[in-house]
Write an enzyme that holds these catalytic residues in place. Structure first.
Site, PDB file in Angstrom:
ATOM      1  N   TYR A  19      -2.589  -0.880   9.811  1.00  0.00           N
ATOM      2  CA  TYR A  19      -2.523  -1.251   8.395  1.00  0.00           C
ATOM      3  C   TYR A  19      -1.223  -0.764   7.765  1.00  0.00           C
ATOM      4  O   TYR A  19      -0.517  -1.533   7.097  1.00  0.00           O
ATOM      5  CB  TYR A  19      -3.726  -0.657   7.668  1.00  0.00           C
ATOM      6  CG  TYR A  19      -3.806  -0.991   6.203  1.00  0.00           C
ATOM      7  CD1 TYR A  19      -4.261  -2.244   5.781  1.00  0.00           C
ATOM      8  CD2 TYR A  19      -3.457  -0.057   5.223  1.00  0.00           C
ATOM      9  CE1 TYR A  19      -4.349  -2.560   4.438  1.00  0.00           C
ATOM     10  CE2 TYR A  19      -3.547  -0.361   3.882  1.00  0.00           C
ATOM     11  CZ  TYR A  19      -4.001  -1.614   3.493  1.00  0.00           C
ATOM     12  OH  TYR A  19      -4.080  -1.914   2.149  1.00  0.00           O
ATOM     13  N   SER A  29       0.851  -1.193   0.000  1.00  0.00           N
ATOM     14  CA  SER A  29       0.000   0.000   0.000  1.00  0.00           C
ATOM     15  C   SER A  29       0.881   1.234   0.000  1.00  0.00           C
ATOM     16  O   SER A  29       2.001   1.205   0.542  1.00  0.00           O
ATOM     17  CB  SER A  29      -0.888   0.020   1.247  1.00  0.00           C
ATOM     18  OG  SER A  29      -1.562   1.270   1.383  1.00  0.00           O
TER      19      SER A  29
END
Length: 259
Positions: A153, A140
């Site tokens: 995350y 990400s």
């Protein structure tokens, strides 16, 4: 890529499914791995009916035993794995000081430890066979850009990113390449599940940015489609990227301003 064998985790939807479809279109035999066995079989059956080669292998990437068993099953049924895509991922949102133990442990179990378990199992078999291969981890842009409410995350994706690069350094002598694709906001169930205010307002906020949470917008002015991310993954797996390893390719429309 034709006649190669690929293993894709997180294959039941979103980016993983797009990668699977792209691989099958290129003549690759694909092992679909996810905990959602019903959806896996639906996708695999559809692809087989269209003339593709795809098989469903339900498994939990957070279990090392499950991982070793499923990799053995894939290689026995389909042949040695040439390509691995680590696409499984979960998102737990919230301020860092309010995250529960379970939020943190689940996020790292899937996004980081799962990448380790799967990559280790596949690489060990590649090395034993003396077989070249390619691995891509879907991380990400949050791995390198701080985001409000995304500490678990972002940290898990940063860890998976660096693990993949270190692995790439260690196995380069065997002809195994390891790269990372870092998406930004992408039209997947993981993103749309967060859109409580409606699609238009939520997607507009992602595109235009939100100043109060220090988030810039998306310069290209659109949310990515899963196929945009899949195209980057397929490139890094292919021989077109034969001299690329330990690379982190950001695919976010400029949202991280090139970082």
């Amino acid at each position: 890529m034709e006649n190669k064998v690929a293993m894709v985790t997180g294959a039941a939807g979103g980016i993983g499914e797009a990668v699977v479809r792209g691989l099958v279109e290129r003549g690759v035999t694909v092992a679909l791995v996810d905990r959602n066995g019903d959806r896996l079989e639906e996708i695999a059956k559809e692809l087989r009916n269209a003339g593709g080669r795809a098989e469903a292998f339900p498994a939990d990437v957070t279990s090392s035993t499950d991982v070793e068993d499923v990799v053995d099953a894939i290689e026995q049924q389909l042949g040695g794995i040439d390509y691995l895509v680590n696409g499984a991922g979960v998102l737990r949102l919230g301020p860092a000081k309010e995250l529960t133990d379970q939020d943190w442990s689940t996020t790292f179990a899937v996004n980081t430890t799962g990448v380790f378990f799967i990559s280790r199992a596949v690489v060990n078999r590649m090395v034993e066979r003396g077989r070249k291969g390619a691995i891509v981890t879907v991380a990400s842009n949050a791995a390198g850009t701080a985001r409000v409410d995304m500490s678990a995350y972002a940290a898990s994706k940063a860890a998976a990113t660096m693990f993949t690069k270190c692995l790439g350094l260690e196995v380069s002598k065997y002809g195994i390449r390891c790269n990372v694709v870092a998406p930004g906001s992408t039209d997947t169930p993981m993103l749309t599940a967060l859109w409580s205010d409606g699609d238009d307002s939520a997607s507009r906020a992602s595109i235009e940015g939100v100043a109060e949470v220090f988030r810039v917008g998306i310069p290209l002015g659109r949310i990515a489609q899963p196929s945009h991310i899949a195209d980057a993954v397929l490139f890094l797996l292919s021989d077109q990227a034969a001299h690329i390893t330990m690379h982190d390719l950001t695919v976010d429309g400029g949202a991280a301003l090139g970082h």
